[in-house]
Write an enzyme that holds these catalytic residues in place. Structure first.
Site, PDB file in Angstrom:
ATOM      1  N   GLU A  54       0.670  -1.098  -0.203  1.00 29.01           N
ATOM      2  CA  GLU A  54      -0.121  -0.222   0.302  1.00 29.01           C
ATOM      3  C   GLU A  54       0.904   1.045   0.123  1.00 29.01           C
ATOM      4  O   GLU A  54       2.125   1.461   1.246  1.00 29.01           O
ATOM      5  CB  GLU A  54      -1.075   0.182   1.296  1.00 29.01           C
ATOM      6  N   GLU A  74     -12.828   2.361   4.476  1.00 27.08           N
ATOM      7  CA  GLU A  74     -11.670   2.647   5.096  1.00 27.08           C
ATOM      8  C   GLU A  74     -11.781   4.440   5.606  1.00 27.08           C
ATOM      9  O   GLU A  74     -11.111   4.765   5.077  1.00 27.08           O
ATOM     10  CB  GLU A  74     -10.974   2.371   4.666  1.00 27.08           C
TER      11      GLU A  74
END
Length: 279
Positions: free
Chosen positions: A161, A262
Site C-alpha cells: 500500500e 476505510e
C-alpha cells in the site's frame, strides 16, 4: 446526507473495515454489526497491536465472531506495530519489530486461510533515524518475499500500500509508482506473481496524485481498492473527491474486486455512516 444516487456504486462490491468503522463496539461485536448494516464482507487491520502471536483462544474467538455473523473476511493486515498510532508497519524496521513481523507471517496467513480470506496487506514501515534506507529496503524485500510465499500458501495475494506523506511523513511509499515498484520487485524475487498494489484513493489524493491517470496506469496491478473522502477521511460525500466517477473509471479499467470502506464515521454511530450507499 441523502444517498448520492451512485449508478457506479450499485455495481461495486463494498466491504467495511472493522478497524476504523464500528470501533465504538468491542472487536468481537463488530462483524455482526457490519452484517446488521447490510454488509456481506469485512476487512481488518491486525487487531492485536501488542502481539504478533496472540493466544489461540483469541484467534478462535474472532474467527467464530466472523463466521457467526455470516460475513466474508476479504482482507487482513499483517502485524504492523501500533496502528492506529505512530507506526506504519514493521517489516522494514531492523531488530525487534521486523522479527515480530516474521513471527506473525504464518499466524496471520493461517488465520486468513481458515476464513477463506484472499488478500493480506503488508505495511512497509517507517524510515528509521540512523539506518541506511538501502538497508531497510533490503530487509523489506526479504520479509515481503516471506509474506508473499505465506500468502501463496493459502491461495491469497499480498498487498502493498501507498500511504500519504502529510499523515505518514516517515513512510517511504507515498506514491502509486513507489508502491508498484515494490510490487514488481517482490514478484520478480518470488516468481509467484501474487503481489499486488493496494490502491487507496484517499491516500493517493492526499499526495496530490492524478487519480484518473493512476487508475489507467495501475489497475491491472491492483489487488484491492480502499476509499474515504478528502478532506477529512470521512464517508463519501463529506469531502470533495469525485469517488463515484473514480469507481466508475476503475470498473471500466477492469477492476471487479472489493472496495474497502476505510473512513471515519464522524460524530455519529458507525451504523449511520452508510446513508450514501445505494440500496
Amino acid at each position: 446526507m441523502p444517498g448520492l444516487g451512485w449508478d457506479a456504486a450499485a455495481e461495486q462490491r463494498f466491504d467495511v473495515n472493522l478497524s476504523i468503522l464500528f470501533t465504538e463496539l468491542p472487536l468481537l461485536e463488530r462483524p455482526a454489526a457490519a452484517a446488521a448494516a447490510g454488509f456481506t464482507a469485512v476487512e481488518l487491520w491486525w487487531p492485536w497491536i501488542d502481539s504478533p502471536t496472540p493466544e489461540r483462544s483469541e484467534l478462535d474467538a474472532l474467527r467464530k465472531a466472523i463466521e457467526d455473523a455470516g460475513v466474508q473476511l476479504t482482507g487482513l493486515n499483517f502485524y504492523a506495530g501500533q496502528l492506529p498510532g505512530p507506526d506504519r508497519g514493521a517489516l522494514s524496521v531492523p531488530g525487534e519489530e521486523s522479527e515480530r513481523f516474521r513471527a506473525n507471517v504464518e499466524v496471520a496467513a493461517e488465520f486468513a486461510g481458515s476464513l477463506g480470506c484472499g488478500a493480506l496487506n503488508a505495511l512497509y514501515g517507517n524510515r528509521v533515524d540512523g539506518v541506511d534506507p538501502a538497508e531497510q529496503d533490503a530487509l523489506a524485500l526479504e520479509n515481503l518475499v516471506l509474506a508473499a510465499r505465506a500468502a501463496n500458501g493459502i491461495g491469497a495475494i499480498l498487498l502493498i500500500e501507498a500511504l500519504n506523506k502529510p499523515e505518514s511523513p516517515l513512510y517511504p511509499l507515498v506514491s502509486a509508482p513507489a508502491a508498484v515498484g515494490v510490487v514488481d520487485k517482490v514478484n520478480a524475487a518470488t516468481g509467484l506473481d501474487n503481489a499486488r498494489f493496494l490502491m487507496d484513493l484517499y491516500h493517493l489524493s492526499m499526495n496530490g496524485e492524478d487519480l484518473p491517470a493512476v487508475i489507467e496506469r495501475y489497475t491491472a496491478k491492483t489487488g484491492h481498492v480502499q476509499i474515504a473522502d478528502n478532506p477529512g477521511r470521512g464517508a463519501p460525500g463529506t469531502g470533495s473527491l469525485p469517488l463515484e466517477d473514480l469507481l466508475g473509471r476503475l470498473r471500466k479499467a477492469g477492476y471487479d474486486g472489493w472496495v474497502g470502506l476505510e473512513y471515519k464515521p464522524g460524530d455519529r454511530p458507525s451504523a449511520e455512516a452508510f446513508d450514501w450507499l445505494p440500496r
